[in-house]
Design a protein around this motif. Sequence first.
Motif, PDB file in Angstrom:
ATOM      1  N   ALA A   1      -2.608  -0.301   3.794  1.00  0.00           N
ATOM      2  CA  ALA A   1      -3.017  -0.205   2.340  1.00  0.00           C
ATOM      3  C   ALA A   1      -4.022  -1.502   1.997  1.00  0.00           C
ATOM      4  O   ALA A   1      -3.733  -2.513   2.370  1.00  0.00           O
ATOM      5  CB  ALA A   1      -1.787  -0.060   1.393  1.00  0.00           C
TER       6      ALA A   1
ATOM      7  N   LYS B   1       0.321   0.700  -4.238  1.00  0.00           N
ATOM      8  CA  LYS B   1      -0.314   2.215  -4.362  1.00  0.00           C
ATOM      9  C   LYS B   1       0.053   2.811  -5.347  1.00  0.00           C
ATOM     10  O   LYS B   1       1.364   3.017  -5.656  1.00  0.00           O
ATOM     11  CB  LYS B   1      -0.085   2.896  -2.914  1.00  0.00           C
ATOM     12  CG  LYS B   1      -0.817   4.086  -2.955  1.00  0.00           C
ATOM     13  CD  LYS B   1      -0.460   4.949  -1.493  1.00  0.00           C
ATOM     14  CE  LYS B   1      -1.471   6.178  -1.300  1.00  0.00           C
ATOM     15  NZ  LYS B   1      -1.214   6.584   0.189  1.00  0.00           N
TER      16      LYS B   1
ATOM     17  N   ASP C   1      -4.454   0.661  -4.753  1.00  0.00           N
ATOM     18  CA  ASP C   1      -4.983   1.900  -3.892  1.00  0.00           C
ATOM     19  C   ASP C   1      -4.396   3.163  -4.812  1.00  0.00           C
ATOM     20  O   ASP C   1      -3.295   2.946  -5.480  1.00  0.00           O
ATOM     21  CB  ASP C   1      -4.165   2.096  -2.764  1.00  0.00           C
ATOM     22  CG  ASP C   1      -4.654   0.849  -1.657  1.00  0.00           C
ATOM     23  OD1 ASP C   1      -5.642   0.895  -1.724  1.00  0.00           O
ATOM     24  OD2 ASP C   1      -3.702   0.629  -1.063  1.00  0.00           O
TER      25      ASP C   1
END
Length: 276
Positions: free
Chosen positions: A21, A26, A58
Motif C-alpha cells: 500500500a 486504506k 489508499d
Amino acid sequence: MKRLLVACLLLAAVLTAPAFAQGQFKVLVVAIPNRYHHDYAVVAKPQFERMAQAHAFDLDWRWNTTPFDGDLSGYAAIVLLNTPGDELKGAQRAALEAYVRAGGGVVAVHRALIFNPPGDWPWFEKLIGRAFRIHPMVQTATVRVEDPAFPATFGLPARWVWTDEWYEFGEPLVPSLRTVLSVDERSYDPARIWPGQTARGMGAVHPVAWYHAYDGGRVFVTALGHTPALYEDRLYLEHLYGGLWWAATGKGIDAAAPKLRSPRRGQCPKGTSSGA
C-alpha cells in the motif's frame, strides 16, 4: 540483445514484486445511491479521491456491498456514505460486526444514520448511537462546535452557517457518545415540514455529529451531508477527513484543549418518522 535482456529482467522484477500500500492506511467508501440520495455520489467520489491524494491514504470506492462478502481486515476505516446498515444482509452484517470487534473504524454519514425497520439490527443502531426520528425541510442554520479537541472540528469556526437536513434523534442508545457538533434550533424552524408530518425539534440539545468507542472499534458519525453541492465545500470536507482520520488511526484528539460548552441533557419529545 543485452538491452532486451535487461528490460525483460526489470519487467519480471516489477511483476513479481509484492504489492505494498502506498498510503498511510486504506479506506473503504461504500456509496450506494438510494431514493433520497443519488446525485451526491457523483460529486463526492472525485472529492474523496482528492482527499486521498492530499492526505496520503489508499481509497477503495464501491457502489455496492460486495466488499462485505470478503476480507475487510485490510481497511483501517469503512465510510458508509449515505449508505444505511439495512443495505447489508445476512453474513455481511456479521462481517461488519467482526471488523469492528477487531478494532476497525467506521464513519457514518447522513443517510447512514437511518435504519429501517427499527429494531431489525440492534448492534448497528447502537453503533450509530442514536435513533433517527424525523427531519424538517432543508434550511440554513447555525452549527456550534461542542468539542474543539476532536479532529472533525479543527478546520471549523466556533459558529458555522450551514444548510442541510436537520435530523432529529431519540435519546442516546449507548452512554459513551461524545458530541462534536450541535445545531442551534433558534436559527431555523424545526416545525417547517411537509403536510401531514410533524416535527418539533429536540430543544436546547441537538447534536449533529458525535463519536464513540464501540465494541472494540472507533465510530465517527455526522448527520451533515444531504445536498450534493455540500461535497464541494472545503469546510465540510475538512470535517469529514478529521473524523475519518480519527476513525482510521485513533489519533488527533487534543486532550488539553478546553471545551467550548459543557454537555447538557435535554428532553427529546416523541416524533414521527419519515424518509430522508
